[in-house]
Write a protein that holds these residues in place. Structure first.
Motif, short mmCIF file in Angstrom:
data_model
loop_
_atom_site.label_atom_id
_atom_site.label_comp_id
_atom_site.label_asym_id
_atom_site.label_seq_id
_atom_site.Cartn_x
_atom_site.Cartn_y
_atom_site.Cartn_z
N PHE A 2 0.79 -1.24 0.02
CA PHE A 2 0.06 -0.07 0.06
C PHE A 2 0.95 1.18 0.04
CE2 PHE A 2 -3.36 2.36 2.36
CZ PHE A 2 -4.33 2.67 1.42
N LYS A 3 0.28 2.26 -0.71
CA LYS A 3 1.15 3.60 -0.64
C LYS A 3 1.52 4.16 0.63
CE LYS A 3 0.07 8.13 -2.51
NZ LYS A 3 0.82 8.30 -3.79
N PHE A 4 0.69 3.99 1.51
CA PHE A 4 0.71 4.25 3.19
C PHE A 4 1.25 3.38 4.00
CE2 PHE A 4 -2.81 6.68 1.01
CZ PHE A 4 -2.19 7.91 0.91
N VAL A 5 2.33 3.95 5.06
CA VAL A 5 2.56 3.21 6.07
C VAL A 5 2.07 4.07 7.42
CG1 VAL A 5 4.75 3.74 6.59
CG2 VAL A 5 3.85 1.64 7.33
N HIS A 6 1.53 3.54 8.38
CA HIS A 6 0.90 4.22 9.50
C HIS A 6 2.10 4.34 10.35
CE1 HIS A 6 -1.70 6.41 12.46
NE2 HIS A 6 -2.65 6.11 11.82
N LEU A 7 2.68 5.68 11.06
CA LEU A 7 3.62 5.47 11.95
C LEU A 7 3.35 5.96 13.58
CD1 LEU A 7 6.50 7.14 10.03
CD2 LEU A 7 6.36 4.80 10.68
N GLY A 8 1.85 5.99 13.62
CA GLY A 8 1.32 6.33 14.97
C GLY A 8 1.78 7.60 15.44
N GLY A 9 2.22 7.88 16.56
CA GLY A 9 2.87 9.20 16.93
C GLY A 9 1.76 9.52 18.07
N ASP A 10 0.86 9.02 18.58
CA ASP A 10 -0.32 9.41 19.48
C ASP A 10 0.08 9.29 21.08
OD1 ASP A 10 -0.42 6.78 18.93
OD2 ASP A 10 -2.37 6.98 20.05
N GLU A 11 -0.36 10.11 21.64
CA GLU A 11 0.02 9.83 23.12
C GLU A 11 1.33 9.61 23.81
OE1 GLU A 11 -4.50 7.73 24.43
OE2 GLU A 11 -3.11 6.48 23.65
N VAL A 12 2.18 10.46 23.37
CA VAL A 12 3.55 10.27 23.69
C VAL A 12 3.80 10.88 24.88
CG1 VAL A 12 5.86 10.72 23.20
CG2 VAL A 12 4.21 10.12 21.47
N ASN A 13 3.91 10.38 26.23
CA ASN A 13 4.31 10.79 27.40
C ASN A 13 5.91 10.89 27.61
OD1 ASN A 13 4.82 11.32 30.23
ND2 ASN A 13 3.13 10.10 30.97
N THR A 14 6.38 11.89 27.85
CA THR A 14 7.90 12.04 27.66
C THR A 14 8.54 12.03 28.93
OG1 THR A 14 7.85 14.34 27.43
CG2 THR A 14 7.89 13.31 25.40
N SER A 15 7.84 11.71 30.06
CA SER A 15 8.44 11.90 31.35
C SER A 15 9.48 10.65 31.31
CB SER A 15 7.25 11.67 32.43
OG SER A 15 6.54 10.39 32.33
N CYS A 16 9.34 9.34 30.69
CA CYS A 16 10.42 8.47 30.98
C CYS A 16 11.72 8.99 30.18
CB CYS A 16 9.89 7.40 30.08
SG CYS A 16 9.73 5.69 31.08
N TRP A 17 11.54 10.01 29.30
CA TRP A 17 12.85 10.36 28.84
C TRP A 17 13.52 11.53 29.66
CZ3 TRP A 17 10.60 11.61 23.17
CH2 TRP A 17 10.56 10.72 22.42
N THR A 18 12.74 12.39 30.44
CA THR A 18 13.40 13.06 31.01
C THR A 18 13.69 12.83 32.53
OG1 THR A 18 10.92 14.05 31.76
CG2 THR A 18 12.17 15.44 30.13
N ARG A 19 13.24 11.66 33.04
CA ARG A 19 13.52 10.93 34.21
C ARG A 19 14.75 9.87 34.16
NH1 ARG A 19 8.10 9.17 35.52
NH2 ARG A 19 9.11 7.15 35.52
N THR A 20 15.01 9.58 32.70
CA THR A 20 16.09 8.59 32.68
C THR A 20 17.32 9.20 32.58
OG1 THR A 20 14.40 7.08 31.64
CG2 THR A 20 16.88 6.51 31.55
N PRO A 21 18.24 8.97 33.41
CA PRO A 21 19.66 9.85 33.14
C PRO A 21 20.35 9.99 31.94
CG PRO A 21 19.37 8.64 35.48
CD PRO A 21 18.55 8.19 34.45
N HIS A 22 20.49 8.91 31.28
CA HIS A 22 21.19 8.93 30.11
C HIS A 22 20.40 9.76 28.98
CE1 HIS A 22 19.06 5.12 28.77
NE2 HIS A 22 19.48 5.73 27.53
#
Lengths: 548, 522
Positions: free
Chosen positions: B307-327
Motif C-alpha cells: 500500500f502507498k501508505f504506512v502508519h507511524l502512529g505518534g499519538d499519546e506520547v508521554n515524555t516523562s520517561c525520557w526526562t527521568r532517565t539519566p542517560h
C-alpha cells in the motif's frame, strides 16, 4: 514473557519426568500414587476432551504439509473418511500461511476402519486407537514415522482424526507442524452415547450457515447429538409439505428452512458423526402452528396449547412426523411436552365441553395428548423423547421406550431410571447455556450419574445435553454463548469419570480448557473467554487468549 | 402506553412495507439507481462471460470473486428448482477496461451494472475500469438476488436495473488491533470478507502496541518475543497471506507501528529500546539502535505491505520517561531539547525513514497538533481526538483521514449506529481543493475488550453505517438516520445469513438481542 517462562518450565518438567518413559494413563486401575503422577501429566497434555487411555514419550516429530491418507479395511474407503481427512488437513495447515519444505517424519496417515456399515445410530461404536510411532525403532533411527488410526466404524475414525489434529502444533520458528511427546498410544471411547447440544430456531432464526458452523464446532468437542428445537410458540420456520401453510408461522419469508435445507443439515452433521434429533414441542409450545392453521388454536383469543379436542391436531402431528421421518433418520424424536397450561382449554367453551363429555380434567387431557402423540411417533418407528413434566405427571403411563429429558432440576434421572425408563440429563441449574451466570466449572462438574449406583440403572442414562435456548441468542451471539462452556460438559460426557473427577479444577483443568478455547478461536469459532463472570461477555481487558 | 404501542405497531408496519420493496435494500446505496417491476430468475448454471474484456484475469481474481458471489447468493440453500420458460438470467457479462490489477490507493472502483428486462437468454452486463470495480458490482448484484424458498430458485426483482456507481471517498477504512488481543488468521480473513459486503477498502492493521508484538520481522527476529504467547503470533508468511487475501478482494492493508509512544512490547526482545528497565516507554530517543530497528521493520514491511501508505502512529506520547532517565536526560541537554522537541525529532526522523522506503506517511493527529508545519508534505493526518480537526489539516494543505472517536470508535459501545451514519467527514470544509484533501474515513476497532469471540458483533452493523457515509454521494444520504434504519436492519440480516455475527441495531454496540423476535426487527 510469562508464557515463555511457563513453556520452559514445562519442557523441563516433562524432560525430567517423562523422558523416554511410556506412562500408563487413563483407565480405571490406577493406584492413588500413580494418579497424582498422571494429574501432572494431564496438565501438560492439551487434548480436549481427554482420551480414555493414553501414553506418550518425549520425541518431537514433524508432519508433512502434503501428508497422505492411506485408507484400509472395509470401511476405510468411505468418502466420509477422505473428506474428513481433507477437512482436518485444512484445519491443521491453513491456520498459518508458511511451511518449510524438506523431509518430514510423518508423511502418511493410515486409517483402518473395520466395518463398512456407515449407519449412524444411537450407540454407534465411536472407539478408536491412535498410534504415533516414534522416529527411532529398535535402536536404529528411521526417518519415517508411522501414524495410524484404527476404528470399528467411520465415526470412530472421525473422533481419532479430531484427536490427532489436536496433537499437531505449529512451530513458529521452524515453520513446521509438529507432534510433541511422541510416540503416542491412545485408546479412546466415549463414556456416554448421547452427548447433546440443543439449538432453538424458533425464538430467533439461525441461518443454515450458522447451524453448520455450530455442528462443525461440536465435532471439535466430540459432541454427537444436535437437538434441533425447530419450532416453538414464536415461529415455525420449517417447511412441512403435507401441511404447506405451517411455515406461514415463520417470522418472515426469509427466516425459513426448506425441506432441502433440513436434508442438507442432516447430511452435513452425519459426515461429522453427529445425529440430528428433531423436536416438536406439543401441546404447550406450539402457538405458531396456528398462524397457518388457526383451527389448531382453541380459539382466536386463546392460542396457546394445541386444541386437544380436534382430530385435526393429531392429523397435523402425524403429517409433520411423516414428513420429518423422511428427513431425520435418528431413532430418537423429541415430542416436548413441557410447560403445558390448561387455562386455554378451560376458558374455551368447546374445549371445556369436550373435557366434560370425556370426564377429563386438564391434567387428564394433557396426559391424553402426550400419549396420543407418543403413539403417532411410535407408529412412525420413532422412539419418543419427552421433557420431564410428562414423567413427573404420569410417568407410569408413558410408553416404556420413552426417553425422559430432565431439565427442571437435579435428582430426576435417578427416579426415571428407577422406573426402568431411559434418561437424558439437562438440569437447568448447571447445563442451560442461556443461564449466563453458570460458570464453566458447574458445567464441568455436573455428573449425570449422580445418585445412581446400580449398574443396570446407570446404563439407562443415555447421557446429557446442554441447552441453548434462543430468547436472547441469534447469529450475533450464539457461538460465544455456547463456547467454551459446552466444551466443559462435553468432557464430562466423553472422558472417564476418573479423569473428570480430579479436584482443584483451576490447577488441573482450567489451563487445558483455555487452550481448547484458543484452538476454537484459531479454527474460527468465536468462543468467549473462559473465566468471564458471565457467559459471552467480552474479555475484561487486554491479555493473552490463554489467560482469559 | 397506548401511544407507545401504536408507535411500535406503526414501526412494525413500516418494516413489513419495506420488505415488499425488495429492490431498495441495497447497502451502501449506489450513486445512481433505476429499476422496473419485472422478475428474473437466475439460471442454475449461472455463467461468467468476459469476451471483449481487456482484463485477462490471469490471477483469477475475477473468476474467484464470481464464484464467491454465487455462493453467497445461495447462502447454503439448495437451489435446484425448475426454472420458468421466460425471464431466465443466464449470467453476467463483465467488461473490464484496464488490464492492470495492481491495487493501491486511488485505484478506480467505479462500475456500471445493467440488468435487462424480461428478455430471453438474457445476460446482465457489468462495465468497470478495473477488476476491483467489477468486484463491487458483484456485491451489488448479490444484494439484488434472493432465494425463493418455496420454488428453490434465485429471484431478482424489480428488473430492469440500471446502476451507475462509484465511491465518494477513496479511503474507507476499518482498523483492527492485534496487540491488545491476538486475532487468529481465520478471524482476520472473516473480517476482510465482511468488509467487502459493505464496500470498505482499507484494513488498517494496528499490528503492534505496548501490550504485545505479534508479528515476525526477519530483520530483528527477537521482536516477536514480545507476543503474548508462543502461538499468538503472525509469521511473515501469515502477513503476506493477509495482504494477498485482502487484495484479491479489493482491500488494501495499511500496516502501523505506533512510535514512539505505543511500543513497550518491542523491548521484550530488545531491552535496549527501553529508556530503562523500570521506564519502558516511549522508545529510547537517544539510542541510534532505536532508529535502526524502525528502519529494519519498515524495510521488512515494504516487502509485504505494498500500500502507498504506512502508519507511524505518534499519538499519546508521554515524555516523562525520557526526562527521568539519566542517560536520556543528558542526551536531551547535550542536544538542547526538551521532551516536546525530542518527540518532534523522533516523529520526523521516523517519517524520513518511511519516505526512504517509498511510503507516504500517516500519523495520528497529535503530531499535527504539536508541530504540523514541520511534518512532511507527504503526511496524511489521522484525526481521532474529536471533531473539527480535518478542516484545520486541510487548511494547512495536508491530507486527512477522519476517525473522530466520539462517532467512529467502535470500542465506544455507547456510540450508536445513527451517530456512525451521520458523521460527515467534510463538515465545515467548503473549498473543493480542501475537500479533496480529505481522503476518507475509518472506523476503529480498538482491541482492549475485543478478541476472536466478539469482534464481529462489535464491528457490525455500526461499521456499515459509516461505510455508506463514505461510499454514497452526499445528496443521496439520509438527513435523518431513521429513514435508513429498516434498510440497515435488512443489511445486518444479510450479514447474519452470510455467517457474519452482526449485532442487533437496537441497544449499545454488540448488545445481545433483548428478546425473541425476527431479525429485521432487531
Amino acid at each position: 514473557m510469562p508464557f515463555g517462562a511457563f513453556t520452559a518450565l514445562h519442557l523441563l518438567l516433562i524432560a525430567l519426568l517423562f523422558s523416554g518413559v511410556l506412562l500408563p494413563a487413563g483407565g480405571r486401575k490406577r493406584s492413588g500414587l500413580r494418579r497424582s503422577t498422571v494429574r501432572l501429566d494431564d496438565s501438560s497434555i492439551y487434548l480436549w476432551p481427554l482420551p480414555k487411555q493414553y501414553s506418550h514419550g518425549s520425541q518431537t516429530l514433524t508432519v508433512d504439509p502434503d501428508i497422505a491418507l492411506e485408507a484400509r479395511g472395509p470401511g476405510g474407503s468411505s468418502a466420509i473418511v477422505s473428506e474428513a481427512f481433507d477437512r482436518y488437513k485444512n484445519l491443521v495447515f491453513k491456520q498459518q500461511a508458511g511451511y518449510a519444505g524438506g523431509d518430514h517424519d510423518i508423511a502418511k496417515l493410515i486409517v483402518v476402519v473395520a466395518s463398512e456399515n456407515d449407519t449412524l445410530q444411537l450407540g454407534v461404536n465411536e472407539s478408536y486407537t491412535l498410534y504415533i510411532r516414534g522416529a527411532s525403532d529398535g535402536g536404529r533411527l528411521s526417518i519415517v514415522s508411522e501414524v495410524s488410526i484404527e476404528a470399528n466404524t467411520i465415526y470412530g475414525a472421525l473422533r481419532g482424526l479430531e484427536t490427532l489434529s489436536q496433537l499437531c502444533i505449529y512451530n513458529y520458528d521452524t515453520k513446521t507442524i509438529e507432534v510433541h511427546k511422541a510416540p503416542w498410544f491412545i485408546q479412546d471411547e466415549p463414556r456416554f452415547s448421547y452427548r447433546g447440544l440443543l439449538l432453538d430456531t424458533s425464538r430467533h432464526f439461525l441461518p443454515v450457515n450458522i447451524i453448520k458452523q455450530v455442528i462443525e464446532s461440536m465435532s471439535y468437542a466430540k459432541l454427537n447429538v444436535l437437538h434441533w428445537h425447530i419450532i416453538d410458540e414464536e415461529s415455525f420456520p420449517l417447511e412441512v409439505p403435507t401441511y404447506p401453510n405451517l411455515w406461514e408461522g415463520s417470522y418472515t419469508k426469509w427466516e425459513r428452512y426448506t425441506v432441502e435445507d433440513a436434508y442438507e443439515i442432516v447430511d452435513f452433521a452425519k459426515r461429522r458423526g453427529i445425529h440430528i434429533m428433531a423436536e416438536i414441542d406439543v401441546p404447550g409450545h406450539a402457538e405458531s402452528w396456528g398462524v397457518g392453521y388457526p383451527a389448531l388454536w382453541p380459539s382466536r383469543n386463546c392460542t396457546e396449547t394445541l386444541d386437544v379436542t380436534k382430530n385435526f391436531s393429531f392429523e397435523v402431528i402425524s403429517g409433520i412426523l411423516t414428513d420429518m421421518r423422511k428427513i431425520f433418520p435418528f431413532e430418537l424424536f423429541h415430542l416436548g411436552g413441557d410447560e403445558v397450561h390448561g387455562d386455554c382449554w378451560l376458558s374455551t367453551p368447546h374445549v371445556k365441553e369436550w373435557l366434560n363429555q370425556h370426564n377429563m380434567t386438564t391434567n387428564d387431557a394433557y396426559q391424553y395428548f402426550v400419549l396420543r402423540a407418543q403413539d403417532i411417533a411410535i407408529a412412525h418407528n420413532w422412539t419418543p423423547v419427552n421433557w420431564e413434566e410428562t414423567f413427573n405427571s404420569f410417568g407410569e403411563k408413558l410408553n416404556p421406550h420413552t426417553v425422559v429429558h430432565n431439565w427442571l432440576g437435579p435428582g430426576v434421572c435417578p427416579k426415571v431410571v428407577a422406573k426402568g425408563l431411559r434418561c437424558i440429563a439437562s438440569n437447568q441449574g448447571v447445563w442451560y447455556l442461556d443461564h449466563l451466570d453458570i460458570p464453566w466449572e458447574d458445567f464441568y462438574t455436573s455428573e449425570p450419574l449422580e445418585g445412581i449406583n446400580v449398574t443396570s440403572q446407570q446404563e439407562l442414562v443415555l447421557g446429557g445435553e446442554v441447552c441453548m435456548w434462543g430468547e436472547t441468542t441469534d447469529t450475533s451471539d450464539v457461538q460465544q454463548t455456547i463456547w467454551p462452556r459446552a466444551a466443559a460438559a462435553a468432557e464430562r460426557l466423553w472422558s472417564s469419570i476418573e479423569a473428570t473427577s480430579a479436584g482443584g479444577l483451576n490447577d488441573t483443568v482450567l489451563h487445558r480448557l483455555q487452550y481448547f478455547r484458543g484452538l476454537l478461536n484459531h479454527r474460527g469459532v468465536p468462543a468467549a473467554p473462559v473465566t468471564n463472570r458471565y457467559a459471552r461477555q467480552p474479555p475484561i481487558g487486554p491479555g493473552s487468549c490463554f489467560s482469559q | 402506553m397506548a401511544g407507545v404501542s401504536s408507535a411500535a405497531l406503526l414501526a412494525g408496519f413500516l418494516l413489513s412495507l419495506s420488505f415488499l420493496a425488495d429492490g431498495l435494500n441495497l447497502w451502501p446505496m449506489p450513486a445512481s439507481v433505476s429499476y422496473g417491476s419485472g422478475t428474473l430468475y437466475l439460471s442454475n448454471d449461472f455463467q461468467l462471460r468476459t469476451e471483449g474484456s481487456r482484463y485477462s484475469d490471469g490471477s483469477g481474481i475475477l473468476k474467484e470473486a464470481f464464484q464467491r458471489m454465487v455462493d453467497i447468493i445461495k447462502i447454503a440453500h439448495v437451489v435446484d428448482g425448475s426454472l420458468p420458460r421466460y425471464g431466465v438470467l443466464k449470467g453476467l457479462r463483465v467488461l473490464v477496461f484496464s488490464a492492470d490489477d495492481k491495487l493501491n490507493f486511488g485505484t478506480e472502483e467505479s462500475y456500471k451494472l445493467s440488468i435487462p428486462a424480461n428478455n430471453k437468454d438474457a445476460y446482465a452486463e457489468i462495465e468497470a475500469q478495473t477488476v476491483y470495480g467489477a468486484l463491487h458490482a458483484f456485491e451489488t448484484f448479490s444484494q439484488l438476488c434472493n432465494v425463493n424458498l418455496t420454488t428453490n430458485i434465485i429471484e431478482l426483482h424489480s428488473a430492469p436495473w440500471k446502476i451507475v456507481d462509484q465511491p465518494r471517498f477513496p479511503y474507507r477504512g476499518l482498523m483492527i488491533d492485534t496487540s491488545r488481543h491476538y486475532l487468529p488468521l481465520q478471524t482476520i480473513k472473516n473480517v476482510i470478507d465482511s468488509m467487502t459486503y459493505a464496500k470498505l477498502n482499507v484494513l488498517h492493521w494496528h499490528a503492534v502496541d505496548r501490550e504485545s508484538f505479534p508479528i515476525e520481522l526477519p530483520s530483528f527476529p527477537k521482536l516477536w518475543d514480545g507476543a503474548y504467547s508462543y502461538s499468538e503470533r503472525y509469521t511473515t508468511a501469515d502477513a503476506h497471506e493477509i495482504v494477498q487475501y485482502a487484495e484479491r478482494r479489493g482491500i488494501n492493508v495499511l500496516a502501523e507501528i505506533d512510535v514512539p509512544g505505543h511500543a513497550r512490547s518491542w523491548g521484550i526482545g530488545y531491552p535496549s529500546l527501553w529508556p530503562s528497565s523500570n521506564c519502558q516507554e516511549p522508545l529510547d530517543v537517544s539510542n541510534e539502535f532505536t532508529f535502526q530497528v524502525i528502519d529494519g521493520i519498515l524495510s521488512d514491511f515494504s516487502k509485504i505491505f505494498k500500500f502507498k501508505f504506512v502508519h507511524l502512529g505518534g499519538d499519546e506520547v508521554n515524555t516523562s520517561c525520557w526526562t527521568r532517565t539519566p542517560h536520556i536526560s543528558n542526551w536531551l541537554k547535550n542536544h538542547g531539547m526538551n521532551g516536546s522537541d525530542a518527540y518532534r525529532y523522533f516523529v520526523l526522523r521516523a517519517q524520513k525513514i518511511a519516505l526512504s522506503h517509498g511510503y507516504d506517511v500517516i500519523n495520528w493527529e497529535e503530531t499535527f497538533n504539536s508541530f504540523g508545519k514541520e511534518l512532511s508534505p507527504r503526511t496524511v493526518v489521522h484525526n481521532w481526538l474529536g471533531g473539527g480537526v480535518a478542516q484545520k489539516v486541510a487548511a494547512a494543505g495536508l491530507r486527512c483521514i477522519v476517525s473522530n472517536q466520539d462517532k467512529w470508535y467502535l470500542d465506544h459501545l455507547d456510540a450508536t449506529w445513527d451517530g456512525f451514519y451521520m458523521n460527515e467527514p467534510l463538515v465545515n470544509i467548503t473549498k473543493p481543493e480542501q475537500q479533496k484533501l480529505i481522503i476518507g474515513g475509518e472506523v476503529c476497532m480498538w482491541g482492549e475488550t475485543v478478541d476472536a469471540s466478539d469482534i464481529e458483533q462489535t464491528v457490525w452493523p455500526r461499521a456499515a453505517a459509516a461505510a455508506e457515509r463514505l461510499w454514497t454521494p452526499l445528496k443521496k444520504l439520509a438527513k435523518d438516520p431513521m429513514l435508513v434504519r429498516t434498510r440497515l436492519a435488512h443489511f445486518r440480516c444479510l450479514l447474519n445469513r452470510r455467517g457474519v455475527a452482526a449485532a442487533p441495531l437496537f441497544g449499545l454496540g454488540r448488545a445481545a438481542p433483548p428478546h425473541q423476535d425476527s431479525c429485521p426487527k432487531q
